[in-house]
Design an enzyme around this catalytic site. Structure first.
Site, PDB file in Angstrom:
ATOM      1  N   SER A  39      -7.329   5.488   4.158  1.00  0.00           N
ATOM      2  CA  SER A  39      -7.273   4.668   2.936  1.00  0.00           C
ATOM      3  C   SER A  39      -7.688   3.231   3.262  1.00  0.00           C
ATOM      4  CB  SER A  39      -5.849   4.629   2.381  1.00  0.00           C
ATOM      5  OG  SER A  39      -5.614   5.714   1.528  1.00  0.00           O
ATOM      6  N   LYS A  44       5.131   2.353   8.314  1.00  0.00           N
ATOM      7  CA  LYS A  44       3.931   3.094   8.734  1.00  0.00           C
ATOM      8  C   LYS A  44       2.725   2.154   8.875  1.00  0.00           C
ATOM      9  CE  LYS A  44       3.576   6.984   6.382  1.00  0.00           C
ATOM     10  NZ  LYS A  44       3.156   7.986   5.367  1.00  0.00           N
ATOM     11  N   ASN A  66      -2.565  20.568   1.248  1.00  0.00           N
ATOM     12  CA  ASN A  66      -3.610  19.724   1.847  1.00  0.00           C
ATOM     13  C   ASN A  66      -3.308  19.429   3.322  1.00  0.00           C
ATOM     14  OD1 ASN A  66      -4.355  16.657   2.537  1.00  0.00           O
ATOM     15  ND2 ASN A  66      -5.970  17.565   1.300  1.00  0.00           N
ATOM     16  N   LYS A 106       5.442   2.294  -2.882  1.00  0.00           N
ATOM     17  CA  LYS A 106       5.380   3.685  -3.319  1.00  0.00           C
ATOM     18  C   LYS A 106       5.583   3.708  -4.818  1.00  0.00           C
ATOM     19  CE  LYS A 106       5.182   7.766  -1.151  1.00  0.00           C
ATOM     20  NZ  LYS A 106       4.422   7.889   0.100  1.00  0.00           N
ATOM     21  N   THR A 144      -5.019  13.022   6.705  1.00  0.00           N
ATOM     22  CA  THR A 144      -3.617  13.111   7.139  1.00  0.00           C
ATOM     23  C   THR A 144      -3.485  14.215   8.187  1.00  0.00           C
ATOM     24  OG1 THR A 144      -2.999  12.431   4.915  1.00  0.00           O
ATOM     25  CG2 THR A 144      -1.231  13.265   6.307  1.00  0.00           C
ATOM     26  N   LYS A 173       0.844  -1.198   0.000  1.00  0.00           N
ATOM     27  CA  LYS A 173       0.000   0.000   0.000  1.00  0.00           C
ATOM     28  C   LYS A 173       0.874   1.241   0.000  1.00  0.00           C
ATOM     29  CE  LYS A 173      -4.020   2.040   0.589  1.00  0.00           C
ATOM     30  NZ  LYS A 173      -3.671   2.826  -0.611  1.00  0.00           N
TER      31      LYS A 173
HETATM   32  N1  GLU Z   1       0.655   9.013   0.342  1.00  0.00           N
HETATM   33  C1  GLU Z   1       0.145   8.840   1.655  1.00  0.00           C
HETATM   34  C2  GLU Z   1       1.269   8.430   2.598  1.00  0.00           C
HETATM   35  O1  GLU Z   1       2.419   8.632   2.301  1.00  0.00           O
HETATM   36  C3  GLU Z   1      -1.046   7.915   1.703  1.00  0.00           C
HETATM   37  C4  GLU Z   1      -0.795   6.520   1.224  1.00  0.00           C
HETATM   38  C5  GLU Z   1      -2.047   5.678   1.125  1.00  0.00           C
HETATM   39  O2  GLU Z   1      -3.115   6.153   1.466  1.00  0.00           O
HETATM   40  O3  GLU Z   1      -1.902   4.550   0.691  1.00  0.00           O
HETATM   41  O4  GLU Z   1       1.041   7.968   3.682  1.00  0.00           O
END
Ligand code: GLU
Length: 419
Positions: free
Chosen positions: A353, A97, A224, A109, A193, A73
């Site tokens: 998410s 994370k 954001n 990523k 976030t 993810k």
């Molecule tokens: N890009 C966000 C992060 O770095 C969200 C990633 C997601 O929702 O999968 O945490």
């Protein structure tokens, strides 16, 4: 210490963190090697027909770092500095994370090296669809689930989920999160976030006996994350003394009126002239302001060994990814400054998410209130575990977070028989 980290965002500092953890958690050589290697790396060229009729090729990347805990993810960023090593490092951070937050996901990523400000809407759409055409066989609701990141948004996610669904011949909303609500997005995802970070701050302020009305907050970044944090914390009574975007910032001795600042402004924009009783300040000065809480919510490597000694805040909440270099962090710790690390502080986005993915698989859609309540629960649970371990072992919050995250991944890998 990896001195490269001070230069650019070529940052393999995940490797040096892992080496530092070695004496704190028992990891065999094999386990260490497993953690240092991304599982799958995809690099591809995306052909895009430009408005001029010419075909341009853009470099695209997707790194699926670890799938020990579930499907991988993580977001996709569009930026002119994206390169493979950076995407690997960000995928590693996503793995930590998701593990730390107790989500059933591994980490990934993606990125495209491009300058989105120079692309028309049509070009951006063709690029987004091209990204999915390149990797559609390697993603899916049970395999790898992309999401927004730097310079990618709900519209881009809408094009991506549409392209994937066209290829598969049916609508599959669970392949992408951060979608518009009309296409199966979750209520509350857009501010998740920022709100997740604000919940942590509330928890920490209670523990540190800080009163919001007397707590001065400076925020770098007004997009954001930074913009929404400013609004939320202002509503909760905190004194927002400075905000900034890439061009520069404004600060006030008292509290900025955030509502006035945002009225009529585009996301990320600040008024061209500082409102009354405010003065303009450059970004570097914002970081060094006399405040209680500093929130870097812009780009990586803002606090370096050059300016770390001048930071006056008591708490730094890392809403951006890797805004502090490892060298700078040593200096902050010597000064007794507490750092809430990115893998905890900015996890609210991936938590919601996860809620979106759950809603897509059950077709049972939640109210915004439910999403926010569940978000607060998840953030507090993770924060309390980190705080407890840090207190028991006298670790800083980053070390405690990394240990908890790595332990969960390694336990899963051991059970799978991979180490
Ligand atoms: N890009 C966000 C992060 O770095 C969200 C990633 C997601 O929702 O999968 O945490």
């Amino acid at each position: 210490m990896n001195s490269q980290c001070e230069d650019k965002n070529i940052c393999l500092n995940c490797r040096s963190w892992l080496d530092k953890l070695k004496d704190k958690i028992p990891l065999s050589e094999g386990e260490m090697t497993l953690l240092k290697k991304p599982k799958k790396v995809f690099t591809f060229a995306i052909p895009v027909k430009m408005d001029s009729g010419e075909i341009n090729y853009f470099d695209g990347y997707r790194v699926q770092y670890s799938d020990a805990l579930g499907p991988t993810k993580g977001g996709i960023r569009f930026h002119h500095e994206v390169h493979l090593e950076e995407v690997k490092m960000l995928a590693f951070l996503m793995a930590l994370k998701c593990s730390l937050l107790g989500l059933p996901f591994g980490g990934a990523k993606g990125g495209v090296c491009c300058d989105p400000s120079k692309l028309s809407q049509g070009e951006l759409e063709r690029l987004s669809r091209g990204f999915i055409r390149a990797i559609h066989s390697f993603i899916g609701p049970d395999i790898d689930i992309p999401a927004p990141d730097v310079n990618t948004n709900e519209q881009i996610m809408a094009w991506m989920v549409d392209e994937y669904s066209r290829i598969k011949g049916k609508f599959i909303p669970g392949v992408i999160t951060g979608k518009p609500v009309e296409l199966g997005g979750s209520l509350g995802r857009n501010i998740a976030t920022a709100l997740g970070g604000a919940f942590l701050l509330k928890r920490m302020a209670e523990l540190e006996k800080m009163n919001p009305e007397q707590t001065k907050v400076a925020i770098q970044g007004f997009g954001n994350v930074g913009g929404n944090m400013a609004k939320i914390l202002n509503d909760w009574g905190y004194k927002i003394v400075a905000v900034s975007n890439a061009q520069g910032g404004i600060c006030s001795q008292n509290s900025l009126n955030i509502k006035d600042l945002s009225t009529g402004q585009k996301d990320g924009d600040l008024p061209a002239t500082a409102p009354e009783q405010c003065r303009p300040i450059p970004n570097h000065e914002l970081l060094e302001l006399d405040c209680d809480i500093l929130i870097p919510a812009a780009v990586s490597h803002q606090i370096t060994k050059e300016n770390a000694a001048k930071i006056k805040a008591k708490i730094v909440l890392e809403m951006a990814n890797a805004p502090i270099t490892p060298e700078a962090e040593e200096i902050l710790f010597e000064k007794g400054i507490k750092v809430v690390p990115d893998i905890l502080a900015n996890a609210g986005g991936v938590v919601v998410s996860y809620f979106e993915w759950l809603q897509n698989s059950s077709n049972d859609y939640w109210t915004e209130d439910k999403a926010f309540r569940k978000l607060e629960e998840k953030m507090n649970e993770a924060f309390d575990r980190v705080w407890r371990l840090a207190g028991e072992k006298n670790y800083d919050l980053r070390t405690a977070s990394q240990i908890l995250a790595v332990e969960r991944i390694i336990k899963a890998e051991r059970l799978r028989g991979n180490v």
